[in-house]
Motif scaffolding. Structure first.
Motif, PDB file in Angstrom:
ATOM      1  N   GLY A 188       6.461  -2.940   6.016  1.00 33.03           N
ATOM      2  CA  GLY A 188       5.232  -3.284   6.806  1.00 33.03           C
ATOM      3  C   GLY A 188       5.630  -3.728   8.162  1.00 33.03           C
ATOM      4  N   ILE A 189       6.880  -4.337   8.383  1.00 31.31           N
ATOM      5  CA  ILE A 189       7.200  -4.849   9.534  1.00 31.31           C
ATOM      6  C   ILE A 189       7.158  -4.011  10.892  1.00 31.31           C
ATOM      7  CG2 ILE A 189       8.790  -6.500  10.921  1.00 31.31           C
ATOM      8  CD1 ILE A 189       9.509  -7.834   8.090  1.00 31.31           C
ATOM      9  N   GLY A 190       8.374  -3.017  10.884  1.00 27.16           N
ATOM     10  CA  GLY A 190       8.564  -2.142  11.929  1.00 27.16           C
ATOM     11  C   GLY A 190       7.294  -1.082  12.019  1.00 27.16           C
ATOM     12  N   PRO A 191       6.888  -0.568  11.057  1.00 28.42           N
ATOM     13  CA  PRO A 191       5.779   0.233  11.152  1.00 28.42           C
ATOM     14  C   PRO A 191       4.565  -0.312  11.537  1.00 28.42           C
ATOM     15  CG  PRO A 191       7.143   1.271   9.273  1.00 28.42           C
ATOM     16  CD  PRO A 191       7.819  -0.229   9.746  1.00 28.42           C
ATOM     17  N   GLY A 192       4.169  -1.217  10.707  1.00 25.48           N
ATOM     18  CA  GLY A 192       3.092  -2.343  11.298  1.00 25.48           C
ATOM     19  C   GLY A 192       2.965  -2.532  12.814  1.00 25.48           C
ATOM     20  N   THR A 193       4.401  -2.915  13.207  1.00 26.17           N
ATOM     21  CA  THR A 193       4.331  -3.126  14.741  1.00 26.17           C
ATOM     22  C   THR A 193       4.315  -2.075  15.837  1.00 26.17           C
ATOM     23  OG1 THR A 193       5.887  -4.962  14.184  1.00 26.17           O
ATOM     24  CG2 THR A 193       5.833  -4.327  16.528  1.00 26.17           C
ATOM     25  N   PHE A 251      -2.529   2.357   7.541  1.00 25.24           N
ATOM     26  CA  PHE A 251      -2.144   1.864   6.154  1.00 25.24           C
ATOM     27  C   PHE A 251      -1.191   2.812   5.509  1.00 25.24           C
ATOM     28  CE2 PHE A 251      -5.385   4.960   5.609  1.00 25.24           C
ATOM     29  CZ  PHE A 251      -5.205   5.730   4.339  1.00 25.24           C
ATOM     30  N   GLY A 252      -0.563   2.325   4.753  1.00 24.05           N
ATOM     31  CA  GLY A 252       0.270   3.021   3.643  1.00 24.05           C
ATOM     32  C   GLY A 252       1.757   3.051   4.194  1.00 24.05           C
ATOM     33  N   TYR A 253       2.515   2.009   4.304  1.00 23.97           N
ATOM     34  CA  TYR A 253       3.386   1.675   4.937  1.00 23.97           C
ATOM     35  C   TYR A 253       4.676   1.609   3.776  1.00 23.97           C
ATOM     36  CZ  TYR A 253       0.972   0.063   9.299  1.00 23.97           C
ATOM     37  OH  TYR A 253       0.299  -0.234  10.033  1.00 23.97           O
ATOM     38  N   SER A 254       4.094   1.588   2.673  1.00 21.04           N
ATOM     39  CA  SER A 254       5.032   1.746   1.339  1.00 21.04           C
ATOM     40  C   SER A 254       6.213   0.862   1.274  1.00 21.04           C
ATOM     41  CB  SER A 254       5.484   3.318   1.411  1.00 21.04           C
ATOM     42  OG  SER A 254       4.135   4.136   0.930  1.00 21.04           O
ATOM     43  N   ALA A 305       0.772  -1.299   0.061  1.00 18.05           N
ATOM     44  CA  ALA A 305       0.102   0.208  -0.047  1.00 18.05           C
ATOM     45  C   ALA A 305       0.883   1.337  -0.020  1.00 18.05           C
ATOM     46  CB  ALA A 305      -0.909   0.046   1.256  1.00 18.05           C
ATOM     47  N   MET A 306       1.107   1.864  -1.101  1.00 18.40           N
ATOM     48  CA  MET A 306       1.687   3.102  -1.558  1.00 18.40           C
ATOM     49  C   MET A 306       1.042   4.383  -1.267  1.00 18.40           C
ATOM     50  SD  MET A 306       5.186   3.300  -2.230  1.00 18.40           S
ATOM     51  CE  MET A 306       5.543   2.203  -3.306  1.00 18.40           C
ATOM     52  N   THR A 307       1.529   5.516  -0.494  1.00 17.18           N
ATOM     53  CA  THR A 307       0.740   6.560  -0.390  1.00 17.18           C
ATOM     54  C   THR A 307       1.584   7.649  -1.271  1.00 17.18           C
ATOM     55  OG1 THR A 307       2.097   7.248   1.541  1.00 17.18           O
ATOM     56  CG2 THR A 307      -0.032   6.366   1.918  1.00 17.18           C
ATOM     57  N   GLY A 308       0.973   8.720  -1.738  1.00 17.88           N
ATOM     58  CA  GLY A 308       1.555   9.551  -2.677  1.00 17.88           C
ATOM     59  C   GLY A 308       2.948  10.282  -2.244  1.00 17.88           C
ATOM     60  N   ASP A 309       2.841  10.612  -0.847  1.00 20.46           N
ATOM     61  CA  ASP A 309       4.093  10.981  -0.157  1.00 20.46           C
ATOM     62  C   ASP A 309       4.723  10.056   0.606  1.00 20.46           C
ATOM     63  OD1 ASP A 309       2.368  10.314   1.951  1.00 20.46           O
ATOM     64  OD2 ASP A 309       2.048  12.389   2.678  1.00 20.46           O
ATOM     65  N   HIS A 310       4.511   8.895   0.401  1.00 16.93           N
ATOM     66  CA  HIS A 310       5.140   7.663   1.101  1.00 16.93           C
ATOM     67  C   HIS A 310       5.370   7.762   2.661  1.00 16.93           C
ATOM     68  CE1 HIS A 310       6.533   6.566  -2.876  1.00 16.93           C
ATOM     69  NE2 HIS A 310       7.147   7.616  -3.112  1.00 16.93           N
ATOM     70  N   ILE A 311       4.291   8.352   3.282  1.00 13.79           N
ATOM     71  CA  ILE A 311       4.189   8.487   4.783  1.00 13.79           C
ATOM     72  C   ILE A 311       2.913   7.789   4.998  1.00 13.79           C
ATOM     73  CG2 ILE A 311       3.603  10.053   6.679  1.00 13.79           C
ATOM     74  CD1 ILE A 311       6.276  10.816   5.630  1.00 13.79           C
ATOM     75  N   PRO A 312       3.175   7.007   6.114  1.00 16.38           N
ATOM     76  CA  PRO A 312       2.019   6.116   6.524  1.00 16.38           C
ATOM     77  C   PRO A 312       0.635   7.101   7.109  1.00 16.38           C
ATOM     78  CG  PRO A 312       3.975   5.274   7.621  1.00 16.38           C
ATOM     79  CD  PRO A 312       4.309   6.546   6.925  1.00 16.38           C
TER      80      PRO A 312
END
Length: 421
Positions: A368-373, A362-365, A342-349
Motif C-alpha cells: 500500500g505505501i509505495g503504490p498508494g503514494t 485499489f488492489g495494491y495486494s 485489497a487483493m486482485t486476482g492477478d495481483h495488479i493494482p
C-alpha cells in the motif's frame, strides 16, 4: 512469558495528529476524495499544491483503514516479480508500471523530507527472506530479473542474512537498498497535515452514503450534507463499504495481523535487525518481521486477529517468534492488531473509471505505501489535467472479481490451518 496485547501499536506511538472536524454543511470543490489513507491524502496534497480546491471525506479517522494497520514496509515494486507483471500487462504497460513502482520509495522519501513528516523514516532497505531452499531459488530468479532491469538489489547467503537479521532461520535473502520502513499511520497523518497546509479541506467521521453524477458535477452525500465537485477520487481500497454508487470496485479482502513485543534490551537491539531493515519471507502464507524506533519486534502474518481464528493466530505469532528469534522467547507481546488487504486476482493494482473525471484506485495486494503514494499523486494530476496517459495503469470501465467471499474465506482458512500446524 505472555501478556494481554492491547491494540494497534501505530495508534499508540504516532507522534503526528490531525484536526479534521466532521462535515456540517454543503460544500463545493474542484476535487472530492473519499478516503483518508495513503492514496487519498497523497492525491489531496498533489491537487492542493496545484491550486485546486480539494475536500477529503473520511468515514472514521485519518489512516483508520489499511494505511494505519500496515506493516510499514516501503517496498519498490509489486508482490509479483517484474517479468510476471510484463507477462500479464504486456511489454509497454508492464515496464511502465514496474518502472514507476521501482521509484516509489524515492517518491515516499522525498515527500517525507519535503513535508517534514515525523514518521520514523528508515531508508535502510528491506530483506526478502528465503524460508527454504525453494524460497532461495525464487529469490535468485527475482535477483536476476531485478538486475536485468537495472535495480541495485543484492543476493545474500545464509551467513550474511544471519548477520543482518540476528537469526539463523533463513537460507538467504534479497536486499533492496531502495526500500525501508516507516511508522505508517504517522505517514498517513503527515500527508493529511501537509494537504491541509496546502489548502485542502479534510473531514473525519464523515461516512459517504451516496455518490451520483448530476449534470456536469459529482454529488457526494455524507452526514446529511452534499459535496459537489467536478472530479472524484474513490480511495477506500479494502475499506470500501456502504456507499451507494453505480460502479463499485471489486477485490478479495484478505486479513493481515501483527503482534508487537515489549522493547528489546540494548544488547538484543544491537544483535537483531541492527541495521533497521524490514523483512518478509518467501512462504506461501508469508510472515513479516521488523522493529520500531523503541526496539519492539513486530511479527506479522496473514490472518484475522479479530475473528474466530484469533487465538490460533496469536499462538502462531508466539511460536514463530521463538523459532526465528529464540533469544526473544520470553519477551511479552504488548500490542496486537489486524487490517484488510485489497487483493486482485492477478495481483495488479486497478484504476476503475467511475464516470467522467472520476476514478477508483485499489488492489495494491499488500503493497500500500509505495503504490498508494504513486497512484494518488498521478490520479490527482490526471483528474486535474485530463491526461490519462500519465496514470500508472490504464483505467478500465469495469473490473470483475469472481467468488470474492469464497476466496476471502479460503485465504483465512489457509492461514488458520497453517498457523495451527
Amino acid at each position: 512469558m505472555t501478556s494481554k496485547a492491547d491494540g494497534n501499536l501505530w495508534r499508540a506511538s504516532s507522534a503526528v495528529h490531525v484536526e479534521a472536524p466532521p462535515l456540517t454543511a454543503d460544500a463545493d470543490a474542484d476535487l472530492v476524495i473519499i478516503g483518508g489513507g495513503f492514496t487519498g491524502n497523497t492525491a489531496a496534497l498533489e491537487a492542493a499544491r496545484r491550486g485546486a480546491s480539494v475536500i477529503v471525506l473520511e468515514g472514521k479517522s485519518v489512516g483508520h483503514g489499511g494505511s494505519g494497520r500496515n506493516v510499514g514496509l516501503v517496498n519498490a515494486g509489486l508482490w509479483l516479480p517484474p517479468r510476471d507483471v510484463v507477462a500479464q500487462m504486456g511489454q509497454e504497460a508492464g515496464l511502465k508500471l514496474v518502472g514507476l513502482l521501482a521509484d516509489a520509495p524515492k517518491l515516499v522519501w522525498s515527500l517525507i523530507e519535503r513535508e517534514n513528516i515525523d514518521c520514523d523514516a528508515t531508508p535502510n532497505g528491506t530483506l526478502h527472506l528465503a524460508h527454504s531452499a525453494a524460497g532461495l531459488r525464487n529469490l535468485e530468479e527475482r535477483h536476476r530479473q531485478g538486475v536485468e532491469l537495472g535495480a541495485s538489489v543484492q543476493l545474500f547467503d545464509a551467513r550474511e542474512t544471519a548477520r543482518r537479521t540476528g537469526s539463523r532461520a533463513f537460507y538467504g535473502s534479497l536486499f533492496d537498498p531502495r526500500a525501508g520502513t516507516i511508522q505508517p499511520l504517522s505517514y498517513a497523518r503527515g500527508l493529511a497535515s501537509a494537504a491541509l497546509r496546502a489548502g485542502a479541506c479534510l473531514h473525519e467521521q464523515t461516512a459517504v452514503s451516496r455518490v451520483e453524477r448530476i449534470g456536469d458535477r459529482w454529488q457526494v452525500t455524507a452526514n446529511g450534507h452534499t459535496v459537489r465537485a467536478g472530479s472524484l477520487l474513490l480511495a477506500t481500497n479494502a475499506y470500501f463499504k456502504g456507499i451507494n454508487i453505480a460502479v463499485r470496485p471489486q477485490f478479495v479482502a484478505v486479513n493481515y495481523c501483527q503482534f508487537a513485543t515489549a522493547p528489546m534490551s540494548e544488547p538484543l537491539r544491537a544483535e537483531i535487525l541492527s541495521g533497521g531493515e524490514g523483512c518478509w519471507d518467501t512462504a506461501l502464507v508469508m510472515s513479516s518481521f521488523r522493529t520500531d524506533r523503541a526496539g519492539r519486534m513486530i511479527v506479522g502474518g496473514i490472518g484475522d486477529a479479530g475473528g474466530p481464528g484469533a487465538a490460533i493466530h496469536a499462538g502462531w505469532a508466539r511460536r514463530k517468534l521463538r523459532q526465528v528469534y529464540p533469544q526473544l522467547a520470553d519477551l511479552a507481546f504488548e500490542h496486537a492488531w489486524h487490517g484488510r488487504i485489497a487483493m486482485t486476482g492477478d495481483h495488479i493494482p486497478k484504476i476503475l473509471k467511475l464516470g467522467p473525471s472520476a476514478y477508483a484506485c485499489f488492489g495494491y495486494s499488500g503493497r500500500g505505501i509505495g503504490p498508494g503514494t504513486v497512484f494518488g499523486t498521478r490520479a490527482a494530476a490526471a483528474l486535474l489535467d485530463g491526461r490519462e496517459d500519465d496514470l500508472p495503469v490504464a483505467p478500465v470501465a469495469a473490473h470483475t472479481e469472481r467468488f470474492v467471499g469464497a476466496w476471502a474465506a479460503y485465504y483465512e482458512a489457509g492461514a488458520v490451518l497453517t498457523h495451527a500446524l
